[in-house]
Design a protein around this motif. Structure first.
Motif, short mmCIF file in Angstrom:
data_model
loop_
_atom_site.label_atom_id
_atom_site.label_comp_id
_atom_site.label_asym_id
_atom_site.label_seq_id
_atom_site.Cartn_x
_atom_site.Cartn_y
_atom_site.Cartn_z
N SER A 4 0.83 -1.19 0.00
CA SER A 4 0.00 0.00 0.00
C SER A 4 0.87 1.25 0.00
O SER A 4 1.91 1.31 0.67
CB SER A 4 -0.92 0.00 1.23
OG SER A 4 -1.61 1.23 1.32
N GLU A 5 0.46 2.25 -0.75
CA GLU A 5 1.13 3.54 -0.74
C GLU A 5 0.47 4.52 0.23
O GLU A 5 0.92 5.65 0.37
CB GLU A 5 1.13 4.15 -2.15
CG GLU A 5 2.00 3.39 -3.13
CD GLU A 5 2.16 4.10 -4.45
OE1 GLU A 5 3.31 4.23 -4.91
OE2 GLU A 5 1.15 4.55 -5.02
N ASP A 6 -0.59 4.09 0.91
CA ASP A 6 -1.26 4.94 1.88
C ASP A 6 -0.40 5.09 3.12
O ASP A 6 0.31 4.16 3.52
CB ASP A 6 -2.62 4.36 2.27
CG ASP A 6 -3.58 4.33 1.08
OD1 ASP A 6 -3.46 5.21 0.21
OD2 ASP A 6 -4.42 3.42 1.02
N PRO B 265 -2.05 -0.63 5.90
CA PRO B 265 -3.03 -1.46 5.20
C PRO B 265 -2.39 -2.74 4.65
O PRO B 265 -1.20 -2.78 4.35
CB PRO B 265 -3.51 -0.54 4.06
CG PRO B 265 -3.18 0.84 4.51
CD PRO B 265 -1.94 0.73 5.33
N ARG C 261 -7.74 3.28 -2.57
CA ARG C 261 -6.44 2.90 -2.03
C ARG C 261 -5.47 2.63 -3.18
O ARG C 261 -5.85 2.04 -4.19
CB ARG C 261 -6.56 1.67 -1.14
CG ARG C 261 -7.26 1.92 0.18
CD ARG C 261 -6.96 0.81 1.17
NE ARG C 261 -7.59 1.00 2.45
CZ ARG C 261 -7.13 1.78 3.41
NH1 ARG C 261 -6.02 2.46 3.22
NH2 ARG C 261 -7.76 1.90 4.56
N ARG C 262 -4.21 3.01 -2.99
CA ARG C 262 -3.19 2.86 -4.02
C ARG C 262 -2.11 1.88 -3.57
O ARG C 262 -1.71 1.89 -2.40
CB ARG C 262 -2.57 4.23 -4.36
CG ARG C 262 -3.60 5.25 -4.82
CD ARG C 262 -2.95 6.57 -5.18
NE ARG C 262 -3.95 7.58 -5.46
CZ ARG C 262 -4.59 7.71 -6.64
NH1 ARG C 262 -4.29 6.88 -7.64
NH2 ARG C 262 -5.49 8.64 -6.82
N TYR C 263 -1.65 1.07 -4.52
CA TYR C 263 -0.66 0.04 -4.24
C TYR C 263 0.40 0.07 -5.33
O TYR C 263 0.16 0.50 -6.45
CB TYR C 263 -1.31 -1.35 -4.20
CG TYR C 263 -2.43 -1.49 -3.20
CD1 TYR C 263 -2.20 -2.02 -1.93
CD2 TYR C 263 -3.73 -1.09 -3.52
CE1 TYR C 263 -3.22 -2.15 -1.01
CE2 TYR C 263 -4.76 -1.21 -2.60
CZ TYR C 263 -4.50 -1.74 -1.36
OH TYR C 263 -5.51 -1.86 -0.44
N SER D 264 -4.88 0.99 -8.22
CA SER D 264 -5.75 1.61 -7.23
C SER D 264 -7.04 0.79 -7.17
O SER D 264 -7.52 0.26 -8.18
CB SER D 264 -6.05 3.07 -7.59
OG SER D 264 -6.73 3.17 -8.82
N LEU E 35 -1.92 -5.67 -1.53
CA LEU E 35 -2.85 -6.15 -2.54
C LEU E 35 -2.25 -7.41 -3.17
O LEU E 35 -1.27 -7.34 -3.92
CB LEU E 35 -3.08 -5.08 -3.60
CG LEU E 35 -4.10 -5.40 -4.69
CD1 LEU E 35 -5.51 -5.47 -4.10
CD2 LEU E 35 -4.05 -4.36 -5.81
#
Length: 236
Positions: free
Chosen positions: A18-20, A33, A220-222, A212, A36
């Motif tokens: 995750s990039e969050d 998070p 959410r971005r991965y 995303s 993915l």
């Protein structure tokens, strides 16, 4: 013009971090998070040098490659993506489980050459350039005889981009796959480009894949960077 048969590619299932941002230490849900996993399989990358022998059936292409040989070499680069929309069955007789929609998937390439190269390698040509869905909208306005608008009808068509090549003729090319209302991201995608690289040095291709996922109103971005960049060279 020559026909190209795309080869089978070695595949790897991506586990994308995750990039969050992780939550602060005072938050009971401060763990980052989950990654993915199980959604995207990358095939390749695989490169084939475009030599005069490779294009020998087309005299014009052969002459072009030969004329460039002193300064530049070309490579045909293949990749693929397979995107899952359902989770595999959890056990005997269990039905597949639908997964949250992939909103976007990006394949980003970084082309580089060894020190002393006359110029940086670039994406000379890319396919697919653009894939669109056609959206049709019809407007009917009638009302009544005193309020006008009677008889007006118009149908328009416009395209929504599903797959698009980005940054052609640069050293940071890539593709973006986009979810639309009628065309979700799923199944297989074949991607290919011709790389123009400086002659006499080794060039490399680094690959990163981003995605995303929309969960309700939350996006959410991965991302995962593929280790061991692909080496591009021509044996003369």
């Amino acid at each position: 013009m020559i026909d190209i048969v795309l080869p089978a590619l070695d595949q790897r299932e991506l586990t994308m971090a995750s990039e969050d941002m992780a939550r602060g230490p005072g938050d009971p849900q401060r763990n980052p998070p989950e990654p993915l996993a199980g959604r995207i399989v990358l095939g390749g990358p695989l490169s084939v040098p475009v030599t005069t022998e490779f294009v020998s059936e087309d005299p014009e292409l052969k002459a072009f490659v030969a004329s460039e040989a002193g300064a530049a070499v070309y490579h045909l680069l293949h990749l693929s993506l397979t995107c899952a929309t359902q989770a595999p069955p959890g056990g005997s007789g269990a039905a597949p489980r639908s997964l949250p929609d992939l909103h976007t998937v990006n394949v980003d390439l970084t082309l580089s050459a060894e020190a002393g190269a006359a110029f940086p390698p670039v994406a000379w040509s890319m396919t697919p350039q653009q894939v669109t869905e056609t959206v049709q909208a019809t407007t009917n306005l009638q009302l009544g005889p005193q309020l006008a608008f009677v008889g007006h009808s118009r149908t328009t068509q416009r395209g929504r981009v599903c797959v698009e090549a980005l940054r052609e003729l640069r050293s940071d090319p890539g593709w973006e796959i986009r979810h639309t209302r009628t065309v979700p991201i799923g199944g297989g995608y074949r991607l290919a480009m011709v790389v123009r690289a400086p002659a006499g040095v080794v060039s490399r291709v680094a690959v990163g894949v981003g995605a995303s996922v929309r969960r309700g109103h939350l996006l959410r971005r991965y991302r995962e960077e593929i280790p061991d960049p692909l080496r591009l060279s021509v044996e003369l």
